[in-house]
Every structure is written in C-alpha cells, then in structure tokens.
Scaffold this active site. Structure first.
Site, short mmCIF file in Angstrom:
data_model
loop_
_atom_site.label_atom_id
_atom_site.label_comp_id
_atom_site.label_asym_id
_atom_site.label_seq_id
_atom_site.Cartn_x
_atom_site.Cartn_y
_atom_site.Cartn_z
N LYS A 109 45.84 90.56 42.26
CA LYS A 109 46.99 91.42 42.03
C LYS A 109 47.53 92.02 43.32
O LYS A 109 48.16 93.07 43.33
CB LYS A 109 46.63 92.53 41.04
CG LYS A 109 46.43 91.97 39.64
CD LYS A 109 46.42 93.04 38.59
CE LYS A 109 46.38 92.39 37.22
NZ LYS A 109 46.23 93.38 36.16
N ASN A 110 47.27 91.35 44.42
CA ASN A 110 47.67 91.85 45.72
C ASN A 110 49.00 91.18 46.13
O ASN A 110 49.09 89.95 46.18
CB ASN A 110 46.53 91.50 46.69
CG ASN A 110 46.90 91.72 48.13
OD1 ASN A 110 47.89 91.20 48.61
ND2 ASN A 110 46.08 92.46 48.82
#
Lengths: 329, 278
Positions: A109-110
């Site tokens: 989720k970066n």
C-alpha cells in the site's frame, strides 16, 4: 530476524565506503537510539545523504538505495534518486522489476513503490504486459481491494494492452467474493473501455442478467444494485424503466424480503422516472406498508417504508419524500 | 461514550512533535510537513495553537523550500505538491504567508498541470485527483487561481466520476471517500459544484455509514475515523450532511479515543495516530 540481517556489516566498516563522510539529518537533536535495527537505519540514511548531496550516481549508490528502501520504502527522495541512478547507469530494468516485487510483497500500500513500478514498466513497454498483469494478480491475491494494484492494472490495460482475459478475471474475483466492489468497478471499466467488447450498449443485455443474478444470490450487496443502475446512463432512463427485468428483480427480492433498502431504493427511482408499476408490485408495496391502496401515493409509501427499514438514513428518505417529482404514482 | 478528552489530546500531539528520536519519527522523516499540518490544525481546533513555537516552525518550513518554489516533506527532501500544500497551509494557519514569494510557489504549482487538465505530484509525473485538489487548494490559498487552467482542471475531475456518483483517482478508478473529498473540494473551490448531481453523490456518501455508526471509504470496507473527515466534509460541501445519523457517528468517534494517553485511533481499541485527531 533472518540470517541476512544478523550478518549485516555497517557501512562505516565496509571498505568501498571508506571515502564517504556520512551526513546526519539536521532537523533537531538525535539522542542515541538503543535498538540495533534503528542504528543501522540511521547510519544508512547518513550515507545516503552524503551520496545524494554529492550526486554520485554509481553502482554502489544503487546498492545503497536498495538497502535504505528495504529498511524504509516510504522515503520518496530515496526512490527519486534511485531512478536518476538507474537512468544514468542504463541499468537492467528487468532486475529492477524483481527488486520492486520483493519490496512490494510486504508494502503493497505504499504509493512510491507503485509509482516506481509504473515508471519502469513504461520504459520496458509492451513486452512486460503479461508480467504486469501477473504482478497485480499476485498482489490482489493477498488483498483483492488494494487500490494501488487496481490503478496499476488499469494503467497497464490502457497503456500496454492485455484486455483479452480481463472480463474473465473480474468474473473469477466476483466468484471468490461477490461483495468485492473493486472487482465490480473493474468489470464496469472493462465493459465500457475494452476495445474488444463493443462498449456499454453492446454489453448491456448480458450484464443486466449478470447483475440481477448477483442480486438474487445476496440482495444486501450494494455493488450489483449500483452496477445495474450504472448500465443505464443518465440520458437513458427510458430504457431503464422499459426493461422489465429491472422492476421484476426488485419485486422478486421484495417478495421474500420486505426490508431490503436497495430494492426499495431502486423501485423508488424507477417510479420517479415514470415507471407504471405492475399490479403485483403495487400490491406488495401496500402489503409491506400495511395500508390500503385507495388514495395513497405509491412513491410516497415507498419513502415511508425506506424511512423504517433504513432508519439510519431516515432524514435522506424524508427529503426524498418531500422532493418527489410531480404527477407520479 | 463520554466527552472529548481535549487536554489529553493536546499533550499527545505536543509529545509527537518532540519525539524526533523515536523510530516512528525516523521512518516518517520524509513526510514531516504533513504531520505538522495535521497536528497544528488539531491544536488550532482545540484552541491550543499558542502551545507551539511559531517562529521555529515557520523557519523550519522555509528551510524545506527549493529553488523551483516547491516544498519537500522535510529539510533535504525533494519538492512535491503534497508538501507544498501542507507548507502553505501551515503558514496560513500562523498568518505568516507574507514570508513567501507567492508567485514563485504558484508558478511551481501551475507548471505541474498537464495538457488534459490533471496535475502531476512532482516532476516524475504521477497523476491522481489528490494532486488536483492539492494544486487548486494551494493556489487558491495564494490567491493565484488565474495561473492555472480551471476549465481543464474541472473537466479532468469530472472524467473521474463513476456510475455511483463518487470519484476515483484517475478515470475509471473505483470511487473512494478520500478521492471524493479531493474532487468535491476542488470543485467547491472553483465554484463548479453545479456540474455534479449532489443528491446522487450525497446518497452514496451517506450510504458509507455502517451499523456501528462509523463511516467507511468504499462499500463493504471497515469503518475508520479518517473517513469521518473525508465523508463528512464532502457532505458539508454539497450541503447534505443532515442525511447521516450524527449521534451514532459521534458515539463511534468518541469510542476511538485513548482516554489515558490521549490520541484517537482508526477504530475502537486500535493504536492512536496524530492525523486522526483532527
């Protein structure tokens, strides 16, 4: 901790780094932090600042950014500099893809990782289409609603291609979890944008049946109700109210379940757009509302039912009741 | 349930600011500008902005600016639209916008606009409706809206509208409450809210409230306090906030407080985070 980390040698003890004077972050006092991992991280960042300020785009700089990113993949400045190094060295971007994959597995989720991935995929072009689709499938296998993975996948399809099996992929994800709104969104994306399917008009008939079947399986699922509505554009309300499958789907659900807000809500929209309801539908409305049919406005009655079955949004339904279009049933 | 423990939250935010040596603070070093904005805004809302050294913060903010006009997330970090907005917001909060060369910052933002009206986050070109909001909000705070092509910016945002009335990060991207906030915010600032069906979007937004009273960001996702902000402020902007159950939401948020140590978490009993205190 795995063996790799235990054997890690600090930069200050590595021969190839002996010419570099590390640069500490200057945003305030930095008392000694006791945990070993944090010490490694601080040291690596100090060396990073040194090569960043010297604009040293070398193989050792590339290796250093790998280490720093492994410890903290969120630092966007490190990623920027890594891209500059990769460009300057004309590095093998296939290797880069493997590196990203390794980092992404635990940091899916970066934002930086996905942006970097896209940068590399864009440079490699159509040859990586298959690989990118597989990569997103792997991430979506871990979290089927990962927003970044879906964005990347949509970009791959539009920029590089690979639409052939996309509808099938949506189908498979919806079979795994029919509540997956991301997969419903992707399905809409495919039927409206795939160059191979002929667009919304061509797909509508099949998709109406598909959405209604999903509604039948679980009427409390918001996604297929919205999908069904979305199959008819704003300018196409006539087709919506003329498609008897739509009002029939509402009635079928309401026959068994008088508290399904989504069914009542769609029925209300149909009435507001001019649907002349069948006898069965009107009967069911008055039955649930427990009132007689004489002199009662059907749409108003549906609003009252909605206020009861969806009490959390009671003021919304109240507002709808007071804003019904004139001259409807 | 109960009251908001204001004093505890103030102490928590101030302690986050001081703990520059914690590991959390080290890995977040690059986005300190965002943290500063959220923390200071929360303090301001609780009437405690006086508890921080304003000159020190202003001088730190200025050290994060680059020659191109943009700001990085901290000293020594590359400029990005996210941190440029936060920097301007912090200066506005302290009423010190006068320390800036306003046209220089506004020109940096304007240069990030693309041909289709979208905005990139920085020179690397990532596109997202978040950046449309960042750009429009920032340039409006600087009173330089005339420097961008508003018509094109609005038309790109409208292309990101979905069948459910919500917005995604690029055309075709799934509706998400955070992106809805950005798009509605950008449309509100540019006076373009008349271009969307507010009733239809309002219904999608109030449909985000789940049984516990909390709000989620997408259908079938868990509620999270951050969406109280994104959803609620979107509803306020389109003037439809009366459509959700306020009492139930209030109960949910108050249950997410850490009453002993201060701070608010995403869900009851989870760990606290400074951004959620707003």
């Amino acid at each position: 901790m795995d063996s790799d980390e235990e054997e890690r040698i600090p930069f200050r003890k590595r021969k190839e780094w002996s010419d570099i004077k590390p640069v500490p972050q200057d945003d305030g006092p930095g008392p000694v932090v006791p945990i070993a991992y944090e010490e490694d991280f601080i040291e690596a960042m100090d060396y990073f600042r040194a090569i960043f300020l010297a604009d040293e785009r070398s193989p050792r700089s590339l290796a250093l950014t790998s280490e720093v990113i492994t410890m903290n993949p969120g630092n966007y400045t490190v990623w920027y500099f890594r891209r500059l190094i990769l460009e300057t060295l004309s590095a093998d971007l296939h290797k880069e893809m493997s590196f990203i994959e390794r980092i992404a597995e635990s940091n899916s989720k970066n934002y930086q990782i996905w942006h970097h991935r896209r940068w590399a995929a864009e440079k490699l072009g159509a040859e990586v289409t298959e690989m990118e689709l597989e990569f997103t499938e792997k991430i979506l296998g871990l979290d089927a609603k990962n927003y970044h993975a879906w964005s990347h996948r949509q970009w791959v399809l539009q920029a590089l291609g690979g639409w052939e099996d996309e509808l099938q992929y949506c189908q498979q994800l919806l079979e795994d979890d029919i509540f997956n709104n991301s997969a419903w969104n992707q399905r809409y994306f495919v039927i409206t944008r795939s160059p191979q399917l002929g667009g919304l008009q061509a797909m509508r008939d099949f998709e109406v049946d598909y959405a209604i079947e999903a509604i039948r399986v679980n009427p409390e699922n918001e996604s297929p109700w919205r999908y069904l509505r979305g199959l008819y554009n704003k300018g196409d309300t006539q087709s919506l109210i003329e498609d008897s499958r739509v009002s029939q789907a509402c009635l079928d659900v309401l026959k068994n379940n008088g508290t399904c807000a989504f069914a009542w809500s769609l029925l209300l929209d149909l009435l507001c757009k001019g649907l002349k309801p069948s006898g069965g539908l009107s009967e069911r409305v008055f039955e649930v509302a427990a009132c007689s049919s004489s002199n009662v406005n059907l749409a108003e009655t549906v609003c009252s039912i909605l206020q009861r079955v969806d009490s959390m949004r009671s003021s919304y339904w109240e507002w709808r009741k007071h804003n019904l279009p004139p001259q409807i049933c | 349930m109960g009251d908001l423990v204001v004093d505890k939250h103030v102490q928590y935010i101030l302690s986050v600011e001081k703990k520059k040596d914690s590991f959390e603070s080290l890995v977040m070093e690059h986005l300190r500008m965002n943290g500063a904005y959220w923390g200071l805004t929360a303090l301001d809302l609780m009437g405690k902005l006086g508890a921080v050294d304003r000159d020190m913060v202003v001088s730190w903010v200025l050290k994060c600016q680059h020659d191109c006009g943009g700001f990085g997330g901290n000293i020594g970090h590359d400029p990005h639209i996210l941190y440029t907005l936060s920097a301007v917001q912090v200066l506005v909060l302290f009423d010190r916008i006068d320390v800036l060369d306003i046209d220089k910052v506004a020109d940096y933002i304007a240069r990030l606009q693309n041909e289709d009206g979208s905005f990139s986050g920085d020179k690397w070109g990532e596109i997202d409706t978040r950046f449309s909001y960042n750009a429009i909000c920032c340039i409006a705070l600087l009173h330089r809206l005339d420097k961008i092509n508003i018509e094109k910016a609005v038309s790109f945002i409208l292309r990101c509208k979905n069948l459910d009335g919500g917005f995604g990060c690029t055309p075709g991207g799934e509706s998400h409450a955070g992106q809805v906030f950005c798009c509605v915010g950008a449309l509100a600032i540019t006076g373009s809210l008349n271009l969307i069906d507010k009733d239809f979007l309002g219904w999608w937004l109030c449909e985000r409230q789940v049984k516990s009273g909390g709000l989620n960001g997408r259908p079938e996702k868990l509620p999270d306090v951050c969406y109280s902000w994104w959803v609620l402020s979107s509803l306020i902007m389109i003037n439809r906030v009366q459509w959700i159950d306020r009492d139930k939401l209030k109960t949910f948020i108050l249950e997410c407080q850490d009453k002993e140590n201060g701070g608010i978490s995403d869900r009851p009993d989870d760990a606290v985070d400074v951004s959620l205190c707003v």
